[in-house]
Each structure stands twice: as C-alpha cells, then as structure tokens.
Motif scaffolding. Structure first.
Motif, PDB file in Angstrom:
ATOM      1  N   GLY A  14       0.818  -1.216   0.000  1.00 39.85           N
ATOM      2  CA  GLY A  14       0.000   0.000   0.000  1.00 39.85           C
ATOM      3  C   GLY A  14       0.846   1.258   0.000  1.00 39.85           C
ATOM      4  N   THR A  15       1.894   1.264   0.817  1.00 41.41           N
ATOM      5  CA  THR A  15       2.773   2.434   0.896  1.00 41.41           C
ATOM      6  C   THR A  15       3.512   2.650  -0.418  1.00 41.41           C
ATOM      7  N   THR A  16       3.915   1.566  -1.063  1.00 43.26           N
ATOM      8  CA  THR A  16       4.615   1.683  -2.352  1.00 43.26           C
ATOM      9  C   THR A  16       3.719   2.341  -3.394  1.00 43.26           C
ATOM     10  N   PHE A  17       2.479   1.861  -3.514  1.00 44.77           N
ATOM     11  CA  PHE A  17       1.574   2.449  -4.508  1.00 44.77           C
ATOM     12  C   PHE A  17       1.206   3.886  -4.157  1.00 44.77           C
ATOM     13  N   MET A  18       1.039   4.173  -2.871  1.00 40.48           N
ATOM     14  CA  MET A  18       0.748   5.539  -2.445  1.00 40.48           C
ATOM     15  C   MET A  18       1.911   6.469  -2.803  1.00 40.48           C
ATOM     16  N   THR A  19       3.122   6.021  -2.522  1.00 39.04           N
ATOM     17  CA  THR A  19       4.308   6.833  -2.790  1.00 39.04           C
ATOM     18  C   THR A  19       4.486   7.062  -4.285  1.00 39.04           C
ATOM     19  N   LEU A  20       4.262   6.025  -5.073  1.00 38.69           N
ATOM     20  CA  LEU A  20       4.364   6.187  -6.529  1.00 38.69           C
ATOM     21  C   LEU A  20       3.343   7.202  -7.035  1.00 38.69           C
ATOM     22  N   TYR A  21       2.126   7.146  -6.507  1.00 37.15           N
ATOM     23  CA  TYR A  21       1.106   8.123  -6.901  1.00 37.15           C
ATOM     24  C   TYR A  21       1.536   9.540  -6.501  1.00 37.15           C
ATOM     25  N   SER A  22       2.055   9.701  -5.288  1.00 39.29           N
ATOM     26  CA  SER A  22       2.500  11.021  -4.834  1.00 39.29           C
ATOM     27  C   SER A  22       3.639  11.559  -5.692  1.00 39.29           C
ATOM     28  N   MET A  23       4.544  10.665  -6.088  1.00 32.53           N
ATOM     29  CA  MET A  23       5.650  11.078  -6.961  1.00 32.53           C
ATOM     30  C   MET A  23       5.128  11.503  -8.332  1.00 32.53           C
ATOM     31  N   LEU A  24       4.167  10.765  -8.858  1.00 28.91           N
ATOM     32  CA  LEU A  24       3.562  11.114 -10.142  1.00 28.91           C
ATOM     33  C   LEU A  24       2.883  12.477 -10.059  1.00 28.91           C
ATOM     34  N   ARG A  25       2.115  12.700  -9.014  1.00 30.06           N
ATOM     35  CA  ARG A  25       1.436  13.992  -8.833  1.00 30.06           C
ATOM     36  C   ARG A  25       2.444  15.122  -8.621  1.00 30.06           C
ATOM     37  N   SER A  26       3.548  14.824  -7.976  1.00 29.35           N
ATOM     38  CA  SER A  26       4.613  15.828  -7.809  1.00 29.35           C
ATOM     39  C   SER A  26       5.107  16.304  -9.170  1.00 29.35           C
ATOM     40  N   LYS A  27       5.361  15.348 -10.050  1.00 23.23           N
ATOM     41  CA  LYS A  27       5.845  15.703 -11.395  1.00 23.23           C
ATOM     42  C   LYS A  27       4.774  16.451 -12.181  1.00 23.23           C
ATOM     43  N   GLN A  28       3.521  15.988 -12.110  1.00 21.88           N
ATOM     44  CA  GLN A  28       2.436  16.624 -12.860  1.00 21.88           C
ATOM     45  C   GLN A  28       2.193  18.057 -12.391  1.00 21.88           C
ATOM     46  N   ASP A  29       2.217  18.277 -11.088  1.00 23.03           N
ATOM     47  CA  ASP A  29       1.915  19.595 -10.523  1.00 23.03           C
ATOM     48  C   ASP A  29       3.153  20.459 -10.301  1.00 23.03           C
ATOM     49  N   ASN A  30       4.342  19.888 -10.569  1.00 24.45           N
ATOM     50  CA  ASN A  30       5.596  20.592 -10.341  1.00 24.45           C
ATOM     51  C   ASN A  30       5.687  21.110  -8.902  1.00 24.45           C
ATOM     52  N   GLN A  31       5.292  20.242  -7.972  1.00 21.75           N
ATOM     53  CA  GLN A  31       5.322  20.521  -6.534  1.00 21.75           C
ATOM     54  C   GLN A  31       5.927  19.307  -5.841  1.00 21.75           C
ATOM     55  N   GLU A  32       6.409  19.499  -4.626  1.00 24.40           N
ATOM     56  CA  GLU A  32       6.922  18.351  -3.873  1.00 24.40           C
ATOM     57  C   GLU A  32       5.802  17.785  -3.019  1.00 24.40           C
ATOM     58  N   TYR A  33       5.295  16.615  -3.425  1.00 29.28           N
ATOM     59  CA  TYR A  33       4.230  15.932  -2.697  1.00 29.28           C
ATOM     60  C   TYR A  33       4.684  14.577  -2.156  1.00 29.28           C
ATOM     61  N   SER A  34       5.864  14.131  -2.513  1.00 24.36           N
ATOM     62  CA  SER A  34       6.345  12.811  -2.096  1.00 24.36           C
ATOM     63  C   SER A  34       6.598  12.797  -0.584  1.00 24.36           C
ATOM     64  N   GLU A  35       5.852  11.966   0.114  1.00 25.07           N
ATOM     65  CA  GLU A  35       5.934  11.937   1.571  1.00 25.07           C
ATOM     66  C   GLU A  35       7.340  11.641   2.099  1.00 25.07           C
ATOM     67  N   PRO A  36       8.069  10.641   1.557  1.00 26.67           N
ATOM     68  CA  PRO A  36       9.420  10.407   2.070  1.00 26.67           C
ATOM     69  C   PRO A  36      10.346  11.609   1.899  1.00 26.67           C
ATOM     70  N   VAL A  37      10.218  12.311   0.792  1.00 27.51           N
ATOM     71  CA  VAL A  37      11.059  13.490   0.555  1.00 27.51           C
ATOM     72  C   VAL A  37      10.685  14.596   1.545  1.00 27.51           C
ATOM     73  N   LEU A  38       9.388  14.803   1.767  1.00 27.51           N
ATOM     74  CA  LEU A  38       8.951  15.823   2.725  1.00 27.51           C
ATOM     75  C   LEU A  38       9.401  15.472   4.148  1.00 27.51           C
ATOM     76  N   ILE A  39       9.337  14.199   4.501  1.00 27.67           N
ATOM     77  CA  ILE A  39       9.823  13.771   5.817  1.00 27.67           C
ATOM     78  C   ILE A  39      11.313  14.074   5.932  1.00 27.67           C
ATOM     79  N   ASN A  40      12.082  13.751   4.896  1.00 29.01           N
ATOM     80  CA  ASN A  40      13.518  14.038   4.912  1.00 29.01           C
ATOM     81  C   ASN A  40      13.784  15.534   5.020  1.00 29.01           C
TER      82      ASN A  40
END
Length: 156
Positions: A14-40
C-alpha cells in the motif's frame, strides 16, 4: 501465513503504490508531494536532528513512511478486521477517506509545528494526499485479502 506478516506485506504494498502516486502527482503539478522526501526535508531542517545530504534518496524518510503504512494496516486490523477480510469498494473509500483525513491532520500539525517546514501548494498536497490514502487503502486491503484469510484473528 501469519497475521503479522500479512500486515507488514500489505502495509509495504500500500505504501509503495501511495508513494508512486504522490511522486507522479509531484511531477504533474511541479510541486513536492512525495511523503518520504517531505519527511527528509523536515528532518534536515530540524535543529535537533542530523543533517540529510540528499532528501530525495535518503532512507530515513522512506523508512518512516513505510513504518507508518504498516501502522495504518495494524490499526485496520485492530479496529475493523472485517474490512481486511472482505474489502469492498465502499469499505475501501471509507477507510481510505478516514486514513486520508488522519494523514492530512498529521501533516498540518507537522507543518505548523516545524520552524522551517518545506514549501508546497498545501491545497494541492492535501487533495492528492486524500487520493493517495484511498490508493493506499485499496492496495493494502486487497493485498491483505490476497494473502489468505485466517480463522484466527490474533497475532500468531
């Protein structure tokens, strides 16, 4: 298969698919939405924690995100075993929506409490976070179910 193993696997999937979706949306919206990156970024910008040289690939954010995913599936198991044993479209949307609202509340608190929080479009982030949690719930619940149901409801 032992229940604890099913919980860990379902949480990881579940976390893998969620993270992949967040990464995809990050690229589409040109924003940082990836949870692991935001945590870092939160860790890196904290005065009391060690610096992180590369927020995108550092394992700390990924580990914390995956542990959180397993925690969510553990809560599903503790609170509503029926959803794990018989996931349906309705249950997935309800559990995903509740998980998403919980995630949004936690992220709002993290951003508000942090002196040097990362910037992104908050409305866009929270909107994608709600969808990401529905994706998380769908893949985690279906994975748990696919791993086989056990008549025992305790951790074995």
């Amino acid at each position: 298969m032992k229940t604890i193993n099913k919980i860990i696997i379902a949480g990881a999937v579940g976390t893998t698919f969620m993270t992949l979706y967040s990464m995809l949306r990050s690229k589409q919206d040109n924003q940082e939405y990836s949870e692991p990156v935001l945590i870092n970024e939160l860790i890196d910008n904290s005065k009391n924690l060690p610096a992180i040289k590369n927020e995108i690939t550092h394992p700390a954010g990924y580990i914390l995100h995956y542990v959180t995913g397993v925690g969510f599936v553990s809560l599903y198991w503790l609170l509503w075993k029926k959803v794990l044993l018989r996931p349906s479209g309705f249950r997935i949307v309800i559990v995903g929506g509740l998980s998403g609202l919980t995630g949004i509340a936690v992220w709002k608190i993290l951003f508000k409490q942090h002196n040097s929080h990362p910037y992104n479009n908050r409305f866009g982030y929270y909107k994608q976070l709600l969808t990401a949690h529905i994706i998380f719930s769908a893949t985690a619940l279906v994975t748990y179910k696919a791993l086989g149901t056990s008549k025992r409801y305790y951790l074995s």
